[in-house]
Write a protein that holds these residues in place. Structure first.
Motif, mmCIF file in Angstrom:
data_model
loop_
_atom_site.group_PDB
_atom_site.id
_atom_site.type_symbol
_atom_site.label_atom_id
_atom_site.label_comp_id
_atom_site.label_asym_id
_atom_site.label_seq_id
_atom_site.Cartn_x
_atom_site.Cartn_y
_atom_site.Cartn_z
ATOM 1 N N VAL A 44 0.864 -1.173 0.000
ATOM 2 C CA VAL A 44 0.000 0.000 0.000
ATOM 3 C C VAL A 44 0.904 1.228 0.000
ATOM 4 C CG1 VAL A 44 -1.779 1.266 1.279
ATOM 5 C CG2 VAL A 44 -1.781 -1.229 1.275
ATOM 6 N N SER A 74 -8.612 7.446 6.081
ATOM 7 C CA SER A 74 -7.945 7.069 4.831
ATOM 8 C C SER A 74 -7.429 5.639 4.968
ATOM 9 C CB SER A 74 -6.784 8.020 4.529
ATOM 10 O OG SER A 74 -5.742 7.860 5.484
ATOM 11 N N ARG A 75 -7.148 5.039 3.859
ATOM 12 C CA ARG A 75 -6.672 3.660 3.869
ATOM 13 C C ARG A 75 -5.393 3.522 4.691
ATOM 14 N NH1 ARG A 75 -5.199 0.292 -1.552
ATOM 15 N NH2 ARG A 75 -4.945 -1.747 -0.601
ATOM 16 N N GLU A 111 -6.094 3.834 8.493
ATOM 17 C CA GLU A 111 -6.664 2.597 9.031
ATOM 18 C C GLU A 111 -5.627 1.474 9.097
ATOM 19 O OE1 GLU A 111 -10.127 1.920 6.619
ATOM 20 O OE2 GLU A 111 -11.254 3.517 7.620
#
Length: 196
Positions: free
Chosen positions: A64, A89-90, A93
């Motif tokens: 990511v 947001s990704r 998290e």
């Protein structure tokens, strides 16, 4: 010799009634003012568990990445850095769940990487990493971008809620400056720029 006194301001600053904030600053006013602060650009990377654990052909972990311009050094002893992540947001998290992450300080020739990882709403970053040269970090196993001016691996020490963002403070586990070529990629007035 007498030093003349500076006259006091004659008109106080009066908050705009249309601002929407008790402090008197609208989102647009604040954004416009802060866009005048030049900042460096980094790619924050980490690994998350497989998005499809039931698929035997799916990788065990997914890389990511997220472009960030709110990144800074905090302390030399111990070595600490800070990155600001938008709540929900990704990356926010993900770093709430696991503590190891990496940072690549992007060079002026890596504008395309910054733009690619600034896109919102992605389900997977697998294709975004496909043509980017990188090595894996020794501790985080996260991608460290080839050609970056500096690369760091971090372990989260503290998370601090600040408005609509979370400040993630990380202890630096490794730090290298593999590339002396080129200048830094900067962000100023809403655009990526080169110094000079």
């Amino acid at each position: 010799m007498t030093v003349p006194k500076t006259p006091a301001a004659t008109s106080p600053i009066i908050p705009s009634p249309l601002s929407g904030h008790a402090e008197g600053v609208s989102n647009d006013e604040f954004r416009a003012a802060m866009s005048r602060l030049a900042s460096g650009v980094v790619l924050v990377t980490a690994q998350e568990p497989s998005l499809d654990p039931d698929d035997p052909s799916a990788p065990d972990v997914e890389d990511v990445g997220m472009t960030a311009t709110a990144f800074m050094s905090v302390s030399l002893d111990p070595p600490l850095v800070l990155v600001s992540l938008r709540d929900g947001s990704r990356m926010d998290e993900l770093l709430e769940e696991q503590e190891l992450w990496a940072v690549s300080v992007l060079s002026e020739s890596q504008r395309h990487i910054a733009g690619r990882f600034a896109m919102k709403g992605r389900l997977s970053d697998r294709l975004l990493f496909a043509d980017i040269p990188y090595i894996r970090g020794e501790y985080s196993h996260a991608p460290l971008v080839g050609g970056a001016l500096a690369v760091l691996e971090c372990r989260t020490e503290q998370r601090v809620r600040a408005g609509d963002h979370t400040l993630v403070i990380g202890r630096v586990l490794t730090a290298r400056a593999p590339s002396a070529e080129g200048g830094p990629l900067a962000y100023f007035r809403g655009r990526y720029r080169q110094l000079g």
